[in-house]
Design an enzyme around this catalytic site. Sequence first.
Site, short mmCIF file in Angstrom:
data_model
loop_
_atom_site.label_atom_id
_atom_site.label_comp_id
_atom_site.label_asym_id
_atom_site.label_seq_id
_atom_site.Cartn_x
_atom_site.Cartn_y
_atom_site.Cartn_z
N LYS A 23 0.86 -1.20 0.00
CA LYS A 23 0.00 0.00 0.00
C LYS A 23 0.88 1.22 0.00
O LYS A 23 2.00 1.20 0.51
CB LYS A 23 -0.88 0.01 1.26
N1 GLU Z 1 -7.21 0.09 -2.98
C1 GLU Z 1 -8.01 -1.06 -3.21
C2 GLU Z 1 -8.06 -1.93 -1.97
O1 GLU Z 1 -7.90 -1.44 -0.87
C3 GLU Z 1 -7.61 -1.82 -4.47
C4 GLU Z 1 -6.22 -2.36 -4.49
C5 GLU Z 1 -5.79 -2.95 -5.82
O2 GLU Z 1 -6.60 -2.98 -6.74
O3 GLU Z 1 -4.64 -3.36 -5.90
O4 GLU Z 1 -8.35 -3.09 -2.03
#
Ligand code: GLU
Length: 418
Positions: A106
Amino acid sequence: MSSDVNPFESLQSQIDDAATHLDVGEDVIERLKHPERVLETNLTVEMDDGTLERFTAFRSQFNGDRGPYKGGIRYHPNVTRDEVKALSGWMTYKTAIVDIPLGGGKGGIIIDPDGYSETELERITRAFAKELTPFIGEDKDIPAPDVNTGQREMNWIKDTYETLENTTEPGVITGKDLDSGGSEGRVEATGRSTVIAAREAFEYLGRDIADATVAVQGYGNAGWISAKLVEEMGATVVAVSDSSGGVYNPDGLDAVAAKNHKNETGSVVGFPDGEEEVTNDELLTLDVDLLIPAALENAITEEIAADVNADVISEAANGPITPAGDAVLAEKDTIVVPDILANAGGVTVSYFEWVQNRQRFYWDEETVNERLEEIIVDSFDALTEAYEEHDLDTFREAAYVVSIQRVVDAFEQAGTFP
Ligand code: GLU
């Protein structure tokens, strides 16, 4: 939001809880509670008036045992290193519960994007992409959208990476525009899994979601799509909110019209279908069948949980319930479909996007949605099976029992290096 609860500590306590039901050594569990590495960087970016501004940004690569790190990048003034670490951990268990061959990561920039022009946001995004370039790649770490980022930012990151690396590698990032190599169905995917998972939970209780009344907290991409799709399942959306407040009408609201009102005025507040204005906290405690928290972490604290009236909660947001809030809800037999499954549609369709990018072969929307549905339903079944088999207290524990075991299996089969 109760900011005194550290989301990274919440993540660790969720892992500890599930670990008590697993035959996994403490030393391995310890590994699963910490990111492998965190990049912290300061971006110096020129503003439109020629002055320079500094922004702190992070990328946490939590676990790569099951595949390349995967997860979004958020732009928010409350981003912290610990928040990004927590979110990267949740991604690890999210990709594991839906059993896609990816790890967890993240990123985030400490910024309120509303205060910047589009050209400034482009320079800020490209500056972060330049810092990320040595660490990302379709087989290393694949970012995606999160709070306050979307296709536009993903297109800029892809272009920066491909320019610096002198290559064509659309699978380095997901959540792109269709013309930049995005997938059909990606924008709707988070909301779609949230309501599919909720539907499965109602079915598990012997009930039909079509008879449910629904309140949705947060009207960004995940929230408003959840509202629209649950309405299409026949449920009645009675309350919606955003960071400015909410509206409530016990007879039902039109989800799409509420979104149009927000687009025109900046908020759902004042939406004429609403009979009453409600605060976010009031919305969370309304007498509804289904509650969809779709905003930020820590929305449902211990105090709010005590007043929650919903029978089912499907977490579109990441980490919207504090561990103390979870304990109160478990006492009340409220069924919580945990974030790592409920909102996993986003990363699942990101995975589909990555597969399509690598094959240079694109699927139609129906195929994407069918495959997503199959994965969410199968994962829900794996969760309920573990819930019953281990006689667990919550669906969250069950989701972690399944997903931790999958990460441990990959880690133990690979062994340690050196
Ligand atoms: N930000 C989204 C989540 O928290 C999507 C992450 C992604 O598609 O890699 O799952």
